[in-house]
Design an enzyme around this catalytic site. Sequence first.
Site, PDB file in Angstrom:
ATOM      1  NE  ARG A  24       3.649   5.275  -4.372  1.00 49.11           N
ATOM      2  CZ  ARG A  24       3.422   5.958  -3.244  1.00 49.11           C
ATOM      3  NH1 ARG A  24       3.519   5.345  -2.079  1.00 49.11           N
ATOM      4  NH2 ARG A  24       3.111   7.230  -3.283  1.00 49.11           N
ATOM      5  N   GLY A  25       5.705   0.659  -7.226  1.00 52.77           N
ATOM      6  CA  GLY A  25       5.813  -0.658  -6.615  1.00 52.77           C
ATOM      7  C   GLY A  25       5.393  -1.811  -7.500  1.00 52.77           C
ATOM      8  CG  ASP A  45      -1.521   5.180  -8.851  1.00 50.55           C
ATOM      9  OD1 ASP A  45      -1.051   4.085  -8.485  1.00 50.55           O
ATOM     10  OD2 ASP A  45      -1.632   6.159  -8.098  1.00 50.55           O
ATOM     11  CG  ASP A  71     -10.765   7.287  -5.780  1.00 52.03           C
ATOM     12  OD1 ASP A  71     -10.694   6.156  -5.257  1.00 52.03           O
ATOM     13  OD2 ASP A  71     -11.044   8.319  -5.132  1.00 52.03           O
ATOM     14  CB  VAL A  72      -9.855   1.401  -6.931  1.00 53.54           C
ATOM     15  CG1 VAL A  72      -8.727   1.292  -7.944  1.00 53.54           C
ATOM     16  CG2 VAL A  72      -9.315   1.522  -5.509  1.00 53.54           C
ATOM     17  CE1 TYR A 163      -2.052  -3.918   2.678  1.00 51.52           C
ATOM     18  CE2 TYR A 163      -1.208  -5.691   4.063  1.00 51.52           C
ATOM     19  CZ  TYR A 163      -1.254  -5.043   2.844  1.00 51.52           C
ATOM     20  OH  TYR A 163      -0.516  -5.519   1.795  1.00 51.52           O
ATOM     21  CE  LYS A 167      -3.328  -6.598   0.151  1.00 50.19           C
ATOM     22  NZ  LYS A 167      -3.473  -6.504  -1.326  1.00 50.19           N
TER      23      LYS A 167
END
Length: 289
Positions: A24-25, A45, A71-72, A163, A167
Amino acid sequence: MVFTGTPAIPRTEGKVALVTGAGRGLGCGIAKAFVGAGVKVCATDVDQAEMEASFRGMATSGTQLLNLPLDVTEPEMFDNVVHRVVDEWGRLDVLVHAAVIMPVIGFEETSHAAWWNEVTINLGGLFNGTKAVWEVMKAQGGGHIMSVASLSSFHGFANEVAYCVGKHGQEGFAKSLSIEAVPHNIAINTVGPGKRIKPSGVTVAEAEQAPEEVKSTWTDPVELGQAYVWLGSQPPNRFTGLRFNAGKIVDTIATEGWDFDFAPEKVTSDPGDMKARWEWYERQSGRGY
């Protein structure tokens, strides 16, 4: 220092890209942009059903598209996906790590499990992916590793502590590893969207049901994906270690074409940061851009 030079028109023939978080996105838009540029793409994904729905019926225009579950947070699974890609197409030129979750939650409500889940996906996924592609890119003479930046890459926000840490960590990863990667011709970069996009937490189904006045404020992620295609088409040692702004890049391409004369203000909203990184990289690596 003078920043000059004309980047080549994107050379994508024969290239292979792997995109995480492509269900998505922005991740989905980046994968579709690479497909549209004639690149062989492995879209991955953790939600295979959503990813298949996102790519269902997509014409690949003579290129090839591979959808695989990933699954990363699982290094062995990442290794297996990379092996599958190399077995299928013989190389891997670009890794884009777009997989992320973004829980909006205060520090006091953040459990240990929630903290490590966020950091392991956001930052750990970049580490796992880089480890998985590293030897492949070394053996073939180079490649590009990109992660998706945001305002949270250099600002702090309430209720986003995990988050933001992830980042911010991606920026440190790019700054440091780009220096070690010099002998291998592997570029490490971060690229933020730079324009308003659909929030990461909104599913494909929810996005389809969103009011038009809301959807109209979201930039088409495939459009922003062109910036990742542009960067992935450059010589790896040209812009490594820098943070880019996809919105700036696509606006520049729209007005000047793919072969625009490079200047920091055309590819980032923070030219000062780019120049500072550029100078630091020159001092640490012993090489100029």
